[in-house]
Design a protein around this motif. Structure first.
Motif, PDB file in Angstrom:
ATOM      1  N   LYS A 120      12.675 -17.456   9.200  1.00 34.52           N
ATOM      2  CA  LYS A 120      12.977 -16.108   9.664  1.00 34.52           C
ATOM      3  C   LYS A 120      11.937 -15.572  10.638  1.00 34.52           C
ATOM      4  O   LYS A 120      12.273 -14.896  11.616  1.00 34.52           O
ATOM      5  CB  LYS A 120      13.111 -15.172   8.463  1.00 34.52           C
ATOM      6  N   GLN A 121      10.641 -15.848  10.386  1.00 34.16           N
ATOM      7  CA  GLN A 121       9.602 -15.285  11.247  1.00 34.16           C
ATOM      8  C   GLN A 121       9.550 -15.963  12.614  1.00 34.16           C
ATOM      9  O   GLN A 121       8.910 -15.468  13.535  1.00 34.16           O
ATOM     10  CB  GLN A 121       8.224 -15.384  10.565  1.00 34.16           C
ATOM     11  N   ASP A 153       3.379 -21.056  10.405  1.00 31.59           N
ATOM     12  CA  ASP A 153       3.348 -20.603   9.016  1.00 31.59           C
ATOM     13  C   ASP A 153       1.891 -20.467   8.584  1.00 31.59           C
ATOM     14  O   ASP A 153       1.149 -21.465   8.580  1.00 31.59           O
ATOM     15  CB  ASP A 153       4.039 -21.606   8.087  1.00 31.59           C
ATOM     16  N   ARG A 237      -2.776 -12.074  12.649  1.00 31.97           N
ATOM     17  CA  ARG A 237      -1.641 -12.583  13.415  1.00 31.97           C
ATOM     18  C   ARG A 237      -2.087 -13.882  14.049  1.00 31.97           C
ATOM     19  O   ARG A 237      -2.901 -13.879  14.981  1.00 31.97           O
ATOM     20  CB  ARG A 237      -1.201 -11.581  14.481  1.00 31.97           C
ATOM     21  N   ASP A 251       2.846 -15.916  13.411  1.00 29.35           N
ATOM     22  CA  ASP A 251       3.092 -15.511  12.031  1.00 29.35           C
ATOM     23  C   ASP A 251       2.012 -14.499  11.667  1.00 29.35           C
ATOM     24  O   ASP A 251       0.961 -14.444  12.311  1.00 29.35           O
ATOM     25  CB  ASP A 251       3.049 -16.704  11.078  1.00 29.35           C
ATOM     26  N   ARG A 252       2.262 -13.664  10.659  1.00 29.80           N
ATOM     27  CA  ARG A 252       1.278 -12.657  10.299  1.00 29.80           C
ATOM     28  C   ARG A 252       1.210 -12.486   8.784  1.00 29.80           C
ATOM     29  O   ARG A 252       2.180 -12.745   8.064  1.00 29.80           O
ATOM     30  CB  ARG A 252       1.590 -11.338  10.981  1.00 29.80           C
TER      31      ARG A 252
END
Length: 259
Positions: A120-121, A153, A237, A251-252
């Motif tokens: 999803k990210q 990730d 991030r 990703d964060r």
């Protein structure tokens, strides 16, 4: 009787024309093949959850077909190493979504591809449009939709982790792969040593520092240390960027450091 004899041939002739018109508007099966190809990489298939494909009538918005690409990422040598000639198919055996549409007349469609679907990210929505003509299939490689980016990730620190200053420094660790799941290695086909991976760190909502991540001995994995100077709410991030292609992924995560 003579009048009826004259009318009957006219009736038959009209019936022939009517049947001809009906036959002309009968729906014809039309195959459409859609593939999602990661930018600078291979096809997005089952190994990374596939790409979600939706084919819509562009005028009405009606969904004509939808599904997930399935299959392998394809032949690495053919896709990535060998030069390609015009009309050469490179997607044989690679992941695809196949739909058979029954259409009666040309339809202008919008093809939406969301990939990689389970990440999803990282997933990207890409679209294109084309005409479909009854009985004129788009097969072979089909419609190939490019999906830019990289999947990032963050492995460490964990989301919303509570920790203390005594446990510092903290490891920043991230997994980075191409959008098809293809591996990033030191000196490999997708060379991680030539990519920029870094963590943009915020503390209590304000910019704090930028920390470069280096490749580890584990494929796809980049790491660095964060030594905070005081407690607070930290947000990371982590981005990956390949200036040769413009491919970018992010990703964060946030975590809390106490005294």
């Amino acid at each position: 009787m003579k009048k009826m004899a004259k009318i009957f041939p006219l009736f038959c002739l009209g019936l022939v024309f009517l049947l001809g018109d009906i036959a002309a508007v009968q729906a014809e099966p039309t195959e459409v093949v859609v593939r999602a190809r990661a930018k600078d990489a291979k096809f997005i298939g089952s190994s990374i959850g596939g790409a979600s494909v939706r084919i819509r009538d562009a005028e009405s918005g009606t969904i004509l077909a939808e599904g997930i690409t399935s299959g392998s990422t394809g032949n690495t040598d053919i896709i990535m190493r060998q030069p390609h000639s015009r009309y050469q198919e490179i997607g044989e055996g690679a992941a695809a979504f196949r739909a058979e549409l029954d259409i009666e007349e040309p339809v202008f469609v919008t093809v939406e591809v969301l990939a990689p679907y389970i990440k999803k990210q990282a997933r990207v929505l890409a679209t294109t449009q084309t005409w479909l003509v009854p009985g004129k299939s788009i097969d072979g490689d089909g419609l190939v939709i490019e999906i830019p980016g990289m999947v990032v990730d963050i492995l460490s620190p964990q989301t919303h982790r509570y920790t203390t200053m005594a446990e510092a420094p903290f490891e920043i660790r991230a997994n980075v792969v191409m959008m098809c799941g293809c591996p990033i290695t030191d000196g490999g086909l997708w060379d991680g040593s030539k990519m920029e991976v870094a963590a943009l760190v915020k503390k209590d909502g304000k910019a704090y520092r930028t920390i470069p991540l280096a490749m580890t001995d584990t494929d796809n994995t980049f790491a660095a240390s964060l030594a905070p100077e005081e407690p607070g709410v930290y947000e990371l991030r982590v981005y990956a960027f390949d200036e040769r292609t413009g491919n970018t992924g992010v990703d964060r995560v946030s975590f809390i450091v106490r005294e």
